[in-house]
Write a protein that holds these residues in place. Sequence first.
Motif, PDB file in Angstrom:
ATOM      1  N   GLU A   1       0.839  -1.198   0.000  1.00 15.88           N
ATOM      2  CA  GLU A   1       0.000   0.000   0.000  1.00 15.88           C
ATOM      3  C   GLU A   1       0.875   1.249   0.000  1.00 15.88           C
ATOM      4  N   ASN A   2       1.960   1.230   0.777  1.00 13.82           N
ATOM      5  CA  ASN A   2       2.893   2.362   0.798  1.00 13.82           C
ATOM      6  C   ASN A   2       3.513   2.585  -0.578  1.00 13.82           C
ATOM      7  N   LEU A   3       3.897   1.506  -1.237  1.00 15.57           N
ATOM      8  CA  LEU A   3       4.477   1.611  -2.574  1.00 15.57           C
ATOM      9  C   LEU A   3       3.455   2.199  -3.545  1.00 15.57           C
ATOM     10  N   THR A   4       2.217   1.746  -3.466  1.00 16.87           N
ATOM     11  CA  THR A   4       1.162   2.268  -4.335  1.00 16.87           C
ATOM     12  C   THR A   4       0.977   3.764  -4.119  1.00 16.87           C
ATOM     13  N   GLU A   5       0.919   4.191  -2.873  1.00 16.25           N
ATOM     14  CA  GLU A   5       0.744   5.617  -2.570  1.00 16.25           C
ATOM     15  C   GLU A   5       1.949   6.435  -3.030  1.00 16.25           C
ATOM     16  N   THR A   6       3.143   5.896  -2.867  1.00 16.58           N
ATOM     17  CA  THR A   6       4.350   6.600  -3.311  1.00 16.58           C
ATOM     18  C   THR A   6       4.342   6.788  -4.823  1.00 16.58           C
ATOM     19  N   LEU A   7       3.978   5.757  -5.555  1.00 13.79           N
ATOM     20  CA  LEU A   7       3.903   5.863  -7.016  1.00 13.79           C
ATOM     21  C   LEU A   7       2.851   6.883  -7.441  1.00 13.79           C
ATOM     22  N   LYS A   8       1.714   6.911  -6.769  1.00 16.66           N
ATOM     23  CA  LYS A   8       0.685   7.907  -7.081  1.00 16.66           C
ATOM     24  C   LYS A   8       1.232   9.315  -6.885  1.00 16.66           C
ATOM     25  N   TYR A   9       1.958   9.514  -5.787  1.00 16.83           N
ATOM     26  CA  TYR A   9       2.521  10.828  -5.479  1.00 16.83           C
ATOM     27  C   TYR A   9       3.538  11.249  -6.551  1.00 16.83           C
TER      28      TYR A   9
ATOM     29  N   ASN B   1       3.852  10.121  -9.613  1.00 17.75           N
ATOM     30  CA  ASN B   1       3.146  10.288 -10.875  1.00 17.75           C
ATOM     31  C   ASN B   1       2.443  11.650 -10.941  1.00 17.75           C
ATOM     32  N   LYS B   2       1.824  12.041  -9.847  1.00 17.27           N
ATOM     33  CA  LYS B   2       1.151  13.340  -9.783  1.00 17.27           C
ATOM     34  C   LYS B   2       2.158  14.472  -9.945  1.00 17.27           C
ATOM     35  N   ARG B   3       3.293  14.355  -9.270  1.00 23.72           N
ATOM     36  CA  ARG B   3       4.319  15.399  -9.364  1.00 23.72           C
ATOM     37  C   ARG B   3       4.898  15.486 -10.770  1.00 23.72           C
ATOM     38  N   LEU B   4       5.106  14.351 -11.415  1.00 20.52           N
ATOM     39  CA  LEU B   4       5.590  14.376 -12.795  1.00 20.52           C
ATOM     40  C   LEU B   4       4.584  15.068 -13.699  1.00 20.52           C
ATOM     41  N   GLY B   5       3.314  14.798 -13.481  1.00 23.04           N
ATOM     42  CA  GLY B   5       2.276  15.474 -14.255  1.00 23.04           C
ATOM     43  C   GLY B   5       2.334  16.981 -14.073  1.00 23.04           C
TER      44      GLY B   5
END
Length: 102
Positions: A61-69, A71-75
């Motif tokens: 779950e931590n890995l999933t949240e980190t990737l979302k974060y 990904n959002k910053r790259l956007g």
Amino acid sequence: MADDLKVLSDLKNKFAHYEDYQRCLTGLSRAIVEINRINKESAGQDEIGKTYHQQVDRPTENLTETLKYVNKRLGMVVDAGNQTSDIMATSDEEAGSRSDGF
């Protein structure tokens, strides 16, 4: 002042790689969601399964949240780069079309 500002002709291309990174992270996020789903369905609810879930569920779950974060910053970087490029291109066009020398 306008002589001090230089715009790279390929400024948008400099940010294009970030879109590629974002697409890769999106694919990775989808794979991790599938892995999480399989993990939750696989271990069972006996003592071994419960121990497994205690060890595995939260880190994924931590890995999933980190990737979302990330990904959002790259956007945000892609959007800001494109906006900056558009603003600079418009400024160059406007500066070149002025006939009053300012």
